[in-house]
Enzyme design. Sequence first.
Site, short mmCIF file in Angstrom:
data_model
loop_
_atom_site.label_atom_id
_atom_site.label_comp_id
_atom_site.label_asym_id
_atom_site.label_seq_id
_atom_site.Cartn_x
_atom_site.Cartn_y
_atom_site.Cartn_z
N HIS A 1 3.95 -13.67 32.78
CA HIS A 1 5.36 -12.73 32.54
C HIS A 1 5.19 -12.38 31.23
CE1 HIS A 1 9.28 -13.30 32.52
NE2 HIS A 1 9.46 -14.71 32.57
N TYR B 1 10.54 -12.94 26.44
CA TYR B 1 8.96 -13.57 25.72
C TYR B 1 8.32 -14.05 25.18
CZ TYR B 1 12.61 -16.36 29.11
OH TYR B 1 13.48 -16.46 29.49
#
Length: 364
Positions: free
Chosen positions: A174, A179
């Site tokens: 990810h 993030y």
Amino acid sequence: MAISGGGLITPHRMGNFDLDHRVVLAPMTRARSYNGLPQPQAVIYYSQRASHGGLLIAEATGVSDTSLGFPDTPGIWTKDQVDAWKPIVDAVHAKGAVFFCQIWHCGRASSYSYLPNGVAPVSSTDKGIKPGIFGGHFSSPRPLQADEIPGIVNDFRLAARNAIAAGFDGVEIHGANGYLIDQFLKDGVNERMDEYGGSLENRCRFALEIVEAVTNEIGPDRVGIRLSPFSDYLEATDSDPEALGVHMAKALNKYNILYLHVVAPWISSTWEEVATPYSLVPIRNTFKGTFISAGGYNRDNGNKAVQEGDTDLVAFGRLFLANPDLPKRFELNAPLNVPRTDSFYIPDPVVGYTDYPFLDAIGA
């Protein structure tokens, strides 16, 4: 599944995987994993959305106890977590589908309440996210020291190993949506002056070190990565997102990873469509493996993207959440269930999770 009319309902060879169609279950946080453990009802949820030759990407899954940032999200750093994932993976495989685990570190998109012993979230920066973004309150982060970064890289490597031990076919790193990895990639967040900041090459270094470690651990044919260079999600922006995306695509080719999954530039942080001068095509044309597009697609523009060669596969989030038999509905051009947004993140094991009707159940 029968092939009809080209587009989404046609086969695709993705590395060693023969896919019967190009409709991908996008990774979606569902906030129903308690104490970091995916629950038995996830067996039903994921197997409902599995079809022969389909690709499913599991919800974002933490790589360590310091990686979390949202309530009731799963992890894959302990044996108990690996064991909890096994029946879910087995149920998906029993339907003939391919299943990847998205591995995740929230970075500054977290707060003391989610982290052990009240430690501060880590990031590329000490700049916090404004209160109220995504409805949350995020604690002030501290910038990772350069000598701490190999430890985070190793957390991703071990998470990938554990995902394979749980039976997953591979992992998706990810690197999107604001993030930790995205916090290094984007110059709107990363103001570092060391080897992990400044130039495009330096800002991409952390992401590529993770890719290298994960591919060395489980093989490049089991590795994908998700990027969102154009997104402003969680206040992560870049001054030249197309250059960032193309640079990463070119660099990823050196590792021969299986796929690159990119969020479309016309999707805002609220997942609404916005006007944009950008396109995914330059990134798609640079990357040599399977290319997956995501970002509010429907049947018509998904078919068009595949038919025109703009992507190989299309990931669907909310539509797949609400329509467990989405590939069949697309094949038949059948009506779709409407997603119920008020139940996306509630803890109920059934409501808004496994209770969306199939076509057969409504007499279609």
